[in-house]
Design an enzyme around this catalytic site. Structure first.
Site, mmCIF file in Angstrom:
data_model
loop_
_atom_site.group_PDB
_atom_site.id
_atom_site.type_symbol
_atom_site.label_atom_id
_atom_site.label_comp_id
_atom_site.label_asym_id
_atom_site.label_seq_id
_atom_site.Cartn_x
_atom_site.Cartn_y
_atom_site.Cartn_z
ATOM 1 N N ASP A 82 0.823 -1.203 0.000
ATOM 2 C CA ASP A 82 0.000 0.000 0.000
ATOM 3 C C ASP A 82 0.853 1.247 0.000
ATOM 4 O OD1 ASP A 82 -2.486 -1.229 0.129
ATOM 5 O OD2 ASP A 82 -2.283 -1.532 2.293
ATOM 6 N N LYS B 161 -4.450 2.952 -3.215
ATOM 7 C CA LYS B 161 -5.816 3.218 -3.687
ATOM 8 C C LYS B 161 -6.013 4.698 -3.933
ATOM 9 C CE LYS B 161 -7.265 -0.381 -0.666
ATOM 10 N NZ LYS B 161 -7.761 -0.478 0.696
ATOM 11 N N MET C 157 -7.769 7.844 10.800
ATOM 12 C CA MET C 157 -8.414 8.408 9.609
ATOM 13 C C MET C 157 -9.401 9.508 9.966
ATOM 14 S SD MET C 157 -8.983 5.009 7.264
ATOM 15 C CE MET C 157 -9.525 3.981 8.606
HETATM 16 N N1 SAH Z 1 -3.845 -0.900 9.584
HETATM 17 C C1 SAH Z 1 -3.348 0.377 10.029
HETATM 18 C C2 SAH Z 1 -4.382 1.463 9.962
HETATM 19 C C3 SAH Z 1 -4.789 1.790 8.553
HETATM 20 S S1 SAH Z 1 -5.870 3.128 8.486
HETATM 21 C C4 SAH Z 1 -2.816 0.226 11.450
HETATM 22 O O1 SAH Z 1 -3.064 -0.779 12.107
HETATM 23 O O2 SAH Z 1 -2.110 1.117 11.903
HETATM 24 C C5 SAH Z 1 -4.792 4.453 8.145
HETATM 25 C C6 SAH Z 1 -4.794 5.417 9.310
HETATM 26 O O3 SAH Z 1 -3.903 4.957 10.319
HETATM 27 C C7 SAH Z 1 -4.319 6.797 8.990
HETATM 28 O O4 SAH Z 1 -5.344 7.580 8.418
HETATM 29 C C8 SAH Z 1 -3.908 7.311 10.336
HETATM 30 O O5 SAH Z 1 -5.036 7.656 11.115
HETATM 31 C C9 SAH Z 1 -3.313 6.065 10.946
HETATM 32 N N2 SAH Z 1 -1.873 6.020 10.695
HETATM 33 C C10 SAH Z 1 -1.202 5.127 9.951
HETATM 34 N N3 SAH Z 1 0.114 5.392 9.972
HETATM 35 C C11 SAH Z 1 0.268 6.483 10.730
HETATM 36 C C12 SAH Z 1 1.380 7.252 11.144
HETATM 37 N N4 SAH Z 1 2.624 6.939 10.750
HETATM 38 N N5 SAH Z 1 1.173 8.321 11.939
HETATM 39 C C13 SAH Z 1 -0.058 8.646 12.357
HETATM 40 N N6 SAH Z 1 -1.128 7.963 12.006
HETATM 41 C C14 SAH Z 1 -0.992 6.895 11.202
#
Ligand code: SAH
Length: 481
Positions: free
Chosen positions: A31, A53, A167
């Site tokens: 991704d 996406k 998100m």
């Molecule tokens: N599967 C992922 C979440 C995917 S949804 C997990 O378990 O972490 C994507 C969201 O995760 C982003 O919109 C943000 O809210 C959060 N996110 C992912 N990476 C991040 C980062 N490095 N810093 C802050 N928020 C993050």
């Protein structure tokens, strides 16, 4: 087929199992938000497929991704589906696993460290804390593909404890209003962390009432609740946090420097300015010198590479019994120690001139295994002291190729480290002058002179001409306070 959690961004936060399957992958499907640095773990020949996406077309793309995974899985390939954070936390890993199950493709899920916990941790906010919060609720702020029905934010407000919103950058104002409507105090502390666990990490502290107007941008993890007032910041406080440093060394040598800089919070860009290659004669002269090493009075090592090339060629360590050994500096001495050899001479300053100064006069034979392009100071100086010097080519340095994205990262860096004259000239050859960052740090005076001779402005030389000395100098120049 492996559904692998890549962790929240810092490439070191993948699990051991995840890294292991990645190293054996034929295909990696990844991704946009998964750490691209992790892709380097996959074998060079592995197929890398990005399925980032486009917003608004998530569902259509998801069906395509499922079909792609089924396809590759049925072809009998080792496929790693790499997803940011944990594959089952707002990542649609469940849908992909269901598609694989329905198609009869065997799969394994490798959980990942979710940003919901790791990102607050990197900002110094514990999601639970004794006496402050006994639960945490993880909620998505972006409902479209997730919710069968609208999130009951007023209900979430009533749960109490910590609320972690993923998100939610775009919808944060509306979320805050509904949580307040659900009974949460407007002055409830909020910590929003953008690009958590990465060099770009930024924490914004506000309150529920202030959240809508606070400068929050995606990707952000928003922590709401009393714990958000706790400040155990450590990641953003490290001396080189937020600094990007270019490291120029042969790839297999860079790791000490890279580890030290990263441990202090720097982001490193590794430009393999030098590759180590076979000597022009394929090593025949070096082999002969090793076979006859007993005829020399001294062997002088001027680099780690020379040690690594020469010592393993000795058939019997006792051949060195009557031979004295000199090392130009502590790195070279360490490499010798790796073979249980203790040098008789290590000069105080780790440059050829200093070695010459400390070297005794004599009339015997000195063996100098080294790179083809090294400077002539040492053989000339030793000859002047009466020695008969045999210079033998131990290895060759070759300019390596630099990938375009590495070059782009180097151009945007804050500093560069040079560990030898040849790293300077090769870097300029492979990357060019406009890829030299504003701050230039050299390991010692000779390297610095080469940099100046090539038109660069040198900001500092390491006081101790060694990797730790170089790192100390970078910290002195670059740290915040
Ligand atoms: N599967 C992922 C979440 C995917 S949804 C997990 O378990 O972490 C994507 C969201 O995760 C982003 O919109 C943000 O809210 C959060 N996110 C992912 N990476 C991040 C980062 N490095 N810093 C802050 N928020 C993050």
């Amino acid at each position: 087929m492996y559904l692998v959690g890549a962790g929240p961004g810092d490439p070191d936060l993948i699990t051991v199992r995840g890294a292991d399957v990645l190293r054996r992958a034929d295909v990696v499907v990844y991704d946009r938000l998964s750490a691209e640095a992790l892709l380097a773990l996959a074998p060079p020949g592995a197929e890398r497929i990005s399925v980032g996406k486009t917003p608004g077309h998530a569902s259509a793309a998801q069906a395509d991704i499922n079909a792609l995974l089924v396809d590759k899985g049925k072809a009998g390939l080792e496929v790693v589906r790499l997803k940011g954070g944990d594959p089952f936390v707002f990542a649609r890993g469940g849908e992909e696993a269901a598609a694989l199950r329905d198609a009869g493709v065997p799969f394994e899920v490798v959980p990942g460290i979710t940003s919901a916990i790791a990102v607050p941790a990197y900002a110094g906010v514990p999601v639970t804390h004794r006496g402050v919060s006994t639960s945490f609720t993880v909620v998505t702020g972006h409902e479209a593909p997730w919710a069968a029905e609208e999130t009951d934010w007023e209900g979430v407000a009533r749960v109490g404890g910590t609320i972690v919103v993923l998100m939610g950058a775009a919808t944060r104002g509306a979320i805050a209003e509904r949580l307040i409507a659900g009974g949460m105090a407007p002055d409830t502390p909020v910590a929003s962390v953008q690009w958590g666990t990465r060099a770009e990490q930024r924490t914004v502290r506000t309150t529920l009432a202030g959240l809508g107007a606070a400068p929050v941008e995606a990707p952000a993890t928003i922590v709401i609740g009393a714990v958000a007032a706790i400040d155990l910041a450590w990641f953003e406080r490290r001396p080189l946090f937020g600094k990007r440093v270019v490291v120029t060394r042969a790839r297999h040598q860079a790791s000490d420097l890279v580890h030290a800089l990263r441990g202090l919070g720097a982001e490193t860009v590794e430009v393999p300015a030098i590759e180590i290659g076979e000597p022009a004669d394929g090593g025949a002269a070096l082999q002969a010198a090793a076979a006859n090493v007993g005829q020399f009075d001294w062997v002088v090592f001027t680099s780690v590479n020379a040690v690594g090339r020469f010592v393993p060629l000795l058939r019997d360590a006792r051949a060195l019994g009557g031979v004295q050994i000199a090392a130009i500096g502590p790195g070279t001495a360490d490499a010798l120690a790796g073979f249980n050899l203790v040098p008789d001479l290590v000069p105080e300053q780790f440059v050829a001139e200093s070695l010459l100064g400390a070297f005794p006069a004599g009339t015997g034979r000195v063996l100098l295994p080294r790179a083809a392009v090294a400077r002539d100071v040492l053989p000339e100086g030793l000859t002047a002291k009466g020695w008969h010097v045999d210079v033998v080519e131990a290895y060759r340095t070759i300019a390596g190729d630099v990938a375009p994205d590495v070059l782009a990262a180097a151009r945007a860096a804050d500093a560069i480290t040079f560990t030898s004259s040849s790293t300077v000239t090769r870097y300029l050859e492979v990357a060019g002058r406009d890829a030299v960052p504003p701050v230039v740090v050299c390991i010692g005076p000779i390297t610095a002179q080469t940099a100046r001779d090539n038109g660069l402005t040198v900001d500092a030389e390491a006081e101790e001409h060694s990797i730790p000395g170089l790192v100390d100098t970078v910290v002195r120049l670059m740290s915040h306070d």
